[in-house]
Write a protein that holds these residues in place. Structure first.
Motif, PDB file in Angstrom:
ATOM      1  N   UNK A   1       6.805   2.163   8.569  1.00 30.28           N
ATOM      2  CA  UNK A   1       6.724   0.859   7.920  1.00 30.28           C
ATOM      3  C   UNK A   1       5.348   0.618   7.338  1.00 30.28           C
ATOM      4  N   UNK A   2       5.298   0.005   6.174  1.00 35.87           N
ATOM      5  CA  UNK A   2       4.038  -0.417   5.568  1.00 35.87           C
ATOM      6  C   UNK A   2       3.528  -1.617   6.362  1.00 35.87           C
ATOM      7  N   UNK A   3       2.206  -1.830   6.427  1.00 42.14           N
ATOM      8  CA  UNK A   3       1.689  -2.980   7.178  1.00 42.14           C
ATOM      9  C   UNK A   3       2.352  -4.298   6.797  1.00 42.14           C
ATOM     10  N   UNK A   4       2.679  -5.074   7.816  1.00 39.23           N
ATOM     11  CA  UNK A   4       3.226  -6.423   7.697  1.00 39.23           C
ATOM     12  C   UNK A   4       4.645  -6.470   7.148  1.00 39.23           C
TER      13      UNK A   4
ATOM     14  N   UNK B   1      -5.771  -0.877   2.668  1.00 38.78           N
ATOM     15  CA  UNK B   1      -5.516   0.119   3.714  1.00 38.78           C
ATOM     16  C   UNK B   1      -4.052   0.519   3.687  1.00 38.78           C
ATOM     17  N   UNK B   2      -3.788   1.798   3.801  1.00 40.01           N
ATOM     18  CA  UNK B   2      -2.458   2.394   3.725  1.00 40.01           C
ATOM     19  C   UNK B   2      -1.886   2.398   2.297  1.00 40.01           C
ATOM     20  N   UNK B   3      -2.736   2.120   1.309  1.00 34.36           N
ATOM     21  CA  UNK B   3      -2.360   2.349  -0.076  1.00 34.36           C
ATOM     22  C   UNK B   3      -1.371   1.368  -0.674  1.00 34.36           C
ATOM     23  N   UNK B   4      -0.648   1.849  -1.687  1.00 39.14           N
ATOM     24  CA  UNK B   4       0.271   1.018  -2.460  1.00 39.14           C
ATOM     25  C   UNK B   4       1.629   0.882  -1.775  1.00 39.14           C
TER      26      UNK B   4
ATOM     27  N   UNK C   1       9.410  19.793  13.870  1.00 34.43           N
ATOM     28  CA  UNK C   1      10.692  19.780  14.492  1.00 34.43           C
ATOM     29  C   UNK C   1      11.716  19.077  13.609  1.00 34.43           C
ATOM     30  N   UNK C   2      12.078  18.378  14.352  1.00 37.97           N
ATOM     31  CA  UNK C   2      13.155  17.643  13.680  1.00 37.97           C
ATOM     32  C   UNK C   2      12.993  16.162  14.002  1.00 37.97           C
ATOM     33  N   UNK C   3      12.921  15.354  12.983  1.00 48.37           N
ATOM     34  CA  UNK C   3      12.737  13.933  13.184  1.00 48.37           C
ATOM     35  C   UNK C   3      14.021  13.149  12.962  1.00 48.37           C
ATOM     36  N   UNK C   4      14.166  12.059  13.726  1.00 49.59           N
ATOM     37  CA  UNK C   4      15.120  11.005  13.367  1.00 49.59           C
ATOM     38  C   UNK C   4      14.252   9.830  12.985  1.00 49.59           C
ATOM     39  N   UNK C   5      14.407   9.337  11.779  1.00 52.51           N
ATOM     40  CA  UNK C   5      13.454   8.375  11.241  1.00 52.51           C
ATOM     41  C   UNK C   5      14.126   7.065  10.874  1.00 52.51           C
ATOM     42  N   UNK C   6      13.495   5.982  11.300  1.00 55.27           N
ATOM     43  CA  UNK C   6      13.935   4.635  10.969  1.00 55.27           C
ATOM     44  C   UNK C   6      12.910   4.030  10.023  1.00 55.27           C
ATOM     45  N   UNK C   7      13.314   3.772   8.793  1.00 55.92           N
ATOM     46  CA  UNK C   7      12.407   3.240   7.776  1.00 55.92           C
ATOM     47  C   UNK C   7      12.649   1.737   7.614  1.00 55.92           C
ATOM     48  N   UNK C   8      11.597   0.962   7.788  1.00 55.90           N
ATOM     49  CA  UNK C   8      11.682  -0.492   7.679  1.00 55.90           C
ATOM     50  C   UNK C   8      11.068  -0.947   6.362  1.00 55.90           C
ATOM     51  N   UNK C   9      11.788  -1.783   5.610  1.00 55.60           N
ATOM     52  CA  UNK C   9      11.269  -2.314   4.351  1.00 55.60           C
ATOM     53  C   UNK C   9      11.364  -3.834   4.365  1.00 55.60           C
ATOM     54  N   UNK C  10      10.562  -4.461   3.508  1.00 57.47           N
ATOM     55  CA  UNK C  10      10.545  -5.923   3.398  1.00 57.47           C
ATOM     56  C   UNK C  10      10.284  -6.285   1.944  1.00 57.47           C
ATOM     57  N   UNK C  11      10.771  -7.418   1.498  1.00 64.19           N
ATOM     58  CA  UNK C  11      10.535  -7.768   0.100  1.00 64.19           C
ATOM     59  C   UNK C  11       9.024  -7.824  -0.156  1.00 64.19           C
ATOM     60  N   UNK C  12       8.576  -7.314  -1.307  1.00 62.72           N
ATOM     61  CA  UNK C  12       7.137  -7.147  -1.546  1.00 62.72           C
ATOM     62  C   UNK C  12       6.346  -8.445  -1.605  1.00 62.72           C
ATOM     63  N   UNK C  13       6.973  -9.549  -1.956  1.00 66.30           N
ATOM     64  CA  UNK C  13       6.241 -10.812  -2.038  1.00 66.30           C
ATOM     65  C   UNK C  13       5.840 -11.316  -0.655  1.00 66.30           C
ATOM     66  N   UNK C  14       6.783 -11.340   0.273  1.00 64.39           N
ATOM     67  CA  UNK C  14       6.454 -11.761   1.640  1.00 64.39           C
ATOM     68  C   UNK C  14       5.531 -10.752   2.314  1.00 64.39           C
ATOM     69  N   UNK C  15       5.706  -9.479   1.999  1.00 65.48           N
ATOM     70  CA  UNK C  15       4.815  -8.455   2.552  1.00 65.48           C
ATOM     71  C   UNK C  15       3.382  -8.727   2.127  1.00 65.48           C
ATOM     72  N   UNK C  16       3.190  -9.026   0.846  1.00 62.03           N
ATOM     73  CA  UNK C  16       1.847  -9.286   0.326  1.00 62.03           C
ATOM     74  C   UNK C  16       1.211 -10.498   0.989  1.00 62.03           C
TER      75      UNK C  16
ATOM     76  N   UNK D   1       7.367   2.667  -1.027  1.00 63.98           N
ATOM     77  CA  UNK D   1       8.806   2.479  -1.206  1.00 63.98           C
ATOM     78  C   UNK D   1       9.408   3.568  -2.087  1.00 63.98           C
ATOM     79  N   UNK D   2       8.713   3.911  -3.163  1.00 59.66           N
ATOM     80  CA  UNK D   2       9.216   4.934  -4.082  1.00 59.66           C
ATOM     81  C   UNK D   2       9.317   6.289  -3.392  1.00 59.66           C
ATOM     82  N   UNK D   3       8.359   6.596  -2.527  1.00 63.42           N
ATOM     83  CA  UNK D   3       8.384   7.874  -1.816  1.00 63.42           C
ATOM     84  C   UNK D   3       9.563   7.938  -0.848  1.00 63.42           C
ATOM     85  N   UNK D   4       9.800   6.861  -0.097  1.00 60.59           N
ATOM     86  CA  UNK D   4      10.904   6.875   0.868  1.00 60.59           C
ATOM     87  C   UNK D   4      12.266   6.758   0.192  1.00 60.59           C
ATOM     88  N   UNK D   5      12.291   6.268  -1.040  1.00 59.05           N
ATOM     89  CA  UNK D   5      13.544   6.246  -1.790  1.00 59.05           C
ATOM     90  C   UNK D   5      14.080   7.659  -2.025  1.00 59.05           C
TER      91      UNK D   5
END
Length: 262
Positions: free
Chosen positions: A42-45, A137-140, A90-105, A145-149
């Motif tokens: 997850x991206x911060x916040x 911090x932690x970039x764009x 190995x092998x990962x099981x990954x849970x990706x969390x996203x949030x609308x960018x306005x509230x994230x900001x 989002x584009x990378x995890x897409x």
């Protein structure tokens, strides 16, 4: 510390030097996961602390009270970090969390100004410019989002949104439990939903997250961006989102037209 000393750049992305280092990030190149490891991304916040507790409760529901005491004591002895980029390298099981960018900001802005470990901003406009240009911090967030897409259809990855968890926590938890193979009854889901509500977690944040609790748990609502975004910023964010993610499955998951409609 001077603001310029609180950050460093690694592979073109900024990170806070107060809690991690280039050496730790470099060591992660050789990190080997076990086949039963679960990674939350997850991206911060975007709600990672909330979802982390929810997943932990789902995973621990199968244990008796006595077994849980033993697990807690074992975890204390290990003294492990819960963030890969903050700990020792190995092998990962990954849970990706996203949030609308306005509230994230907006959440990231308040978080930055309330946390002594990170550089603060003189104004929302100053922060917004850096958020849009990925100079945080932690970039764009858009690049994140584009990378995890690219991996959204991978069978070992599940993507869930902050907003869908807020709308129906129990349904969201059932999706997560099904993905990881956790076996719970209806009573478990109801109990965990109450225990991991924002109100319940905020009340205990001092106990669970120490002096950083107030910075981590501020409002926990959807739509707080309406209090701070200008009309020009709404338009700029819309263009950026369309350029970065327009027409993608990640965009459909975030539901920009629903949660970010000006």
């Amino acid at each position: 510390m001077a603001p310029e000393d609180m950050m460093f750049s690694y592979r073109g992305i900024s990170y806070p030097s107060t809690i991690t280092s280039p050496e730790t990030l470099e060591a992660l190149k050789s990190f080997e996961a076990r086949d039963d490891d679960v990674i939350l991304v997850g991206y911060p916040k975007t709600g990672t602390n909330w979802l982390e507790q929810m997943v932990k409760e789902l995973a621990d529901a199968r244990y008796t009270e006595e077994e849980m005491k033993e697990r807690i004591n074992a975890e204390k002895k290990l003294e492990t970090f819960q963030r890969l980029e903050l700990g020792d390298p190995g092998v990962y099981e990954i849970l990706v969390l996203v949030r609308n960018p306005k509230d994230t900001a907006v959440s990231y802005y308040h978080f930055s100004n309330n946390l002594p470990l990170s550089p603060s901003f003189d104004s929302w406009d100053e922060f917004f410019a850096d958020f849009m240009n990925g100079k945080l911090a932690w970039g764009s967030y858009f690049d994140h989002l584009a990378e995890w897409n690219k991996y959204i259809d991978n069978e070992r990855i599940i993507t869930i949104s902050y907003e869908e968890l807020k709308e129906d926590p129990i349904l969201g938890m059932k999706k997560i439990a099904s993905f990881f193979g956790f076996s719970l009854c209806e009573e478990d889901f109801s109990r965990i939903a109450k225990k991991t509500s924002f109100k319940a977690m905020k009340e205990k944040c001092g106990e669970t997250h120490g002096k950083f609790g107030d910075a981590l748990f501020r409002k926990g609502v959807v739509g707080n961006w309406r209090d701070v975004f200008s009309e020009a910023q709404n338009e700029e964010m819309y263009r950026k989102f369309q350029d970065s993610l327009g027409g993608t499955k990640m965009a459909a998951k975030i539901k920009y037209d629903v949660y970010c409609k000006a």
